[in-house]
Structures are given as structure tokens and as C-alpha cells.
Design an enzyme around this catalytic site. Structure first.
Site, mmCIF file in Angstrom:
data_model
loop_
_atom_site.group_PDB
_atom_site.id
_atom_site.type_symbol
_atom_site.label_atom_id
_atom_site.label_comp_id
_atom_site.label_asym_id
_atom_site.label_seq_id
_atom_site.Cartn_x
_atom_site.Cartn_y
_atom_site.Cartn_z
ATOM 1 N N SER A 1 0.845 -1.198 0.000
ATOM 2 C CA SER A 1 0.000 0.000 0.000
ATOM 3 C C SER A 1 0.879 1.248 0.000
ATOM 4 O O SER A 1 2.071 1.165 -0.303
ATOM 5 C CB SER A 1 -0.932 -0.028 1.214
ATOM 6 O OG SER A 1 -1.926 0.954 1.108
ATOM 7 N N ASN A 2 0.310 2.395 0.312
ATOM 8 C CA ASN A 2 1.064 3.649 0.355
ATOM 9 C C ASN A 2 0.522 4.530 1.484
ATOM 10 O O ASN A 2 -0.451 4.172 2.150
ATOM 11 C CB ASN A 2 1.011 4.354 -1.006
ATOM 12 C CG ASN A 2 -0.414 4.682 -1.402
ATOM 13 O OD1 ASN A 2 -1.078 5.497 -0.764
ATOM 14 N ND2 ASN A 2 -0.917 4.021 -2.450
ATOM 15 N N HIS A 3 1.141 5.695 1.662
ATOM 16 C CA HIS A 3 0.828 6.555 2.815
ATOM 17 C C HIS A 3 -0.296 7.562 2.580
ATOM 18 O O HIS A 3 -0.456 8.492 3.369
ATOM 19 C CB HIS A 3 2.081 7.328 3.250
ATOM 20 C CG HIS A 3 3.085 6.476 3.958
ATOM 21 N ND1 HIS A 3 2.819 5.843 5.146
ATOM 22 C CD2 HIS A 3 4.349 6.124 3.634
ATOM 23 C CE1 HIS A 3 3.879 5.166 5.544
ATOM 24 N NE2 HIS A 3 4.821 5.311 4.625
ATOM 25 N N SER A 4 -1.069 7.411 1.518
ATOM 26 C CA SER A 4 -2.158 8.368 1.290
ATOM 27 C C SER A 4 -3.089 8.421 2.499
ATOM 28 O O SER A 4 -3.542 7.390 2.994
ATOM 29 C CB SER A 4 -2.955 7.950 0.048
ATOM 30 O OG SER A 4 -4.132 8.720 -0.045
ATOM 31 N N ALA B 1 -4.825 7.458 -4.349
ATOM 32 C CA ALA B 1 -3.445 7.057 -4.660
ATOM 33 C C ALA B 1 -3.496 5.558 -4.975
ATOM 34 O O ALA B 1 -3.294 4.712 -4.103
ATOM 35 C CB ALA B 1 -2.526 7.350 -3.488
#
Ligand code: C5P
Length: 232
Positions: free
Chosen positions: A29-32, A96
Site C-alpha cells: 500500500s502507500n501513505h495516502s 493514490a
């Protein structure tokens, strides 16, 4: 405020990160944070629009009056977004979305082997959700059918406007919100943002860019929606 300039309009917004599963307990995943998309949803609802918020996993409360559809993976987000888009007047892709996902999802938790020093994961490309919706929009417009105004985001760390202009054209968007995510205190995870709005048509005779100085994301959301309503 008594006037509701978006009354009668249906707005669909994607927000937050996606989670791409590797096995039943792991994901990429990502930090959005989802803050920009949620600010847009709250403002659109406040302007009188009927709002559907297609959200990846975030730690935010659903804004008042907004219909929230929770999704995890990019493929789930794509299905929800495509189902909503053709019924919408405005589609804003703020999520994102992970560019790649693990090629296979294990049925059971992957186990490390003793002495195993590295493992390899093959990733495959995810669909570009907003580009698909924009392509469908072009086809629907050509056929005289209802189609939304399509707005995307371009978060960049350099050459912000150049990459944003390229994305606007390549993805066939109606408008793009370009922001520099390398500026400390702005963008990712923050409550503030600075941006430039760029919109079609990109010819020399019409004004098609608007810079917005650093401000709270709620204020930026209002400026984006104001421009979108003017273009709609
Ligand atoms: O190409 P890039 O990821 O920078 O483009 C960002 C824009 O495209 C955002 O509006 C984002 O929500 C959208 N996007 C998408 N599906 C993807 C990748 C990006 O809808 N797979």
C-alpha cells in the site's frame, strides 16, 4: 450560505490508498491519508451535490451527507468507480491507486523457509482507473450520452507542470490538479496543500491554468469545485 451551486449534480470521488493483497494477512500500500478526497466530498456535499465517495482504507470519518463505498484493492476501486461514473456529472480521481499488484494472491499465509535470505514477488500493472473512465467519457460524449467531467490529480516531486500537462493530455482528462509533494508541510498526510489547476482545451487563446497558494485542503477543495462547476 444559502445558494447551493451544485444542487442536482452527482459527484463521484475516489480517495485514499489501495491495498494490494499478497496473502490473507499481507498487502502492499502507500501513505495516502485520504484527506484531499474527503475534503472534496465534504465541500461538494456542502454545495448541494449528491456525493459518492469511493474510499480505500483511511482513518477518517465519513463527511455529513456523503454516501461512502469502502474498497480495498485497485480492482475493487475500478469496479465501484466504473459503476458510478456514467451516472455522474463530475468524476474526481483523488485516490493514490497502487500502480502494481502482486501477480498471485496466496490462499494461505506465506511461510518463510529456514535459511531463506530473500524472496521475490512478481508484480503486475494495475489498470489506470481514471484513464479508463476518461476514455469511456470521450466515447459517450461522441455518442451524445451523459458523461461526467473528469478531474485527476498529479502529485509530483519535480517538473510538476510538465508532468501534469502530459497526464492531462495522455489520460484525456478535462482538468488536472498538480501539486508538488516535495514541499515540507504540504501534500501527503498534511492538512494543507498548494496546487495548480490545468484544464482543457490547451490552446494559446484561452486561459487554462490557475495557481492556488498554500491553503487548507478544504479551501483547495472549494477552488477545485468552483473551477469544475464553471467548466461543467
Ligand atoms: O499517473 P499518476 O498515478 O500520477 O496519475 C494520478 C491520477 O491518476 C490521479 O487522479 C489518480 O487517482 C489516477 N490514477 C488512477 N488509477 C491508477 C493510477 C492513477 O485512477 N491506476
Amino acid at each position: 450560505e444559502m445558494s447551493l451551486p451544485a444542487a442536482g449534480l452527482t459527484v463521484t470521488i475516489t480517495a485514499g490508498p489501495t491495498r494490494e493483497p499478497l496473502d490473507p494477512v499481507r498487502y502492499l500500500s502507500n501513505h495516502s491519508s485520504g484527506k484531499m478526497g474527503y475534503a472534496l466530498a465534504a465541500e461538494a456535499a456542502a454545495l448541494g451535490a449528491s456525493v459518492r465517495l469511493i474510499s480505500g482504507p483511511v482513518a477518517l470519518a465519513t463527511p455529513a451527507g456523503v454516501e461512502r463505498i469502502d474498497v480495498e484493492s485497485a480492482l475493487d476501486m475500478q469496479a465501484a468507480a466504473e459503476a458510478a461514473a456514467s451516472e455522474s456529472d463530475l468524476f474526481i480521481g483523488c485516490a493514490a491507486v497502487a500502480d502494481f499488484r502482486p501477480a498471485t494472491v496466496a490462499d494461505h499465509k506465506l511461510k518463510k523457509q529456514s535459511g531463506e535470505k530473500q524472496m521475490q514477488v512478481t508484480l503486475i500493472r494495475n489498470p489506470d482507473i481514471i484513464a479508463g473512465i476518461a476514455a469511456q467519457t470521450q466515447a459517450r460524449r461522441a455518442a451524445g450520452q451523459r458523461a461526467p467531467l473528469v478531474i485527476g490529480f498529479a502529485a509530483e516531486t519535480r517538473d510538476v507542470l510538465r508532468y501534469a500537462r502530459d497526464k492531462l493530455a495522455r489520460k484525456q482528462l478535462d482538468m488536472i490538479v498538480a501539486n508538488d509533494v516535495s514541499t515540507p508541510g504540504l501534500g501527503f498526510g498534511s492538512d494543507s496543500n498548494a496546487a495548480t489547476l490545468l484544464w482543457q482545451p490547451l490552446d494559446q487563446n484561452t486561459q487554462h491554468e490557475q495557481a492556488i497558494a498554500a491553503c487548507p485542503k478544504t479551501e483547495l477543495a472549494r477552488a477545485i469545485l468552483k473551477r469544475a462547476l464553471a467548466l461543467h
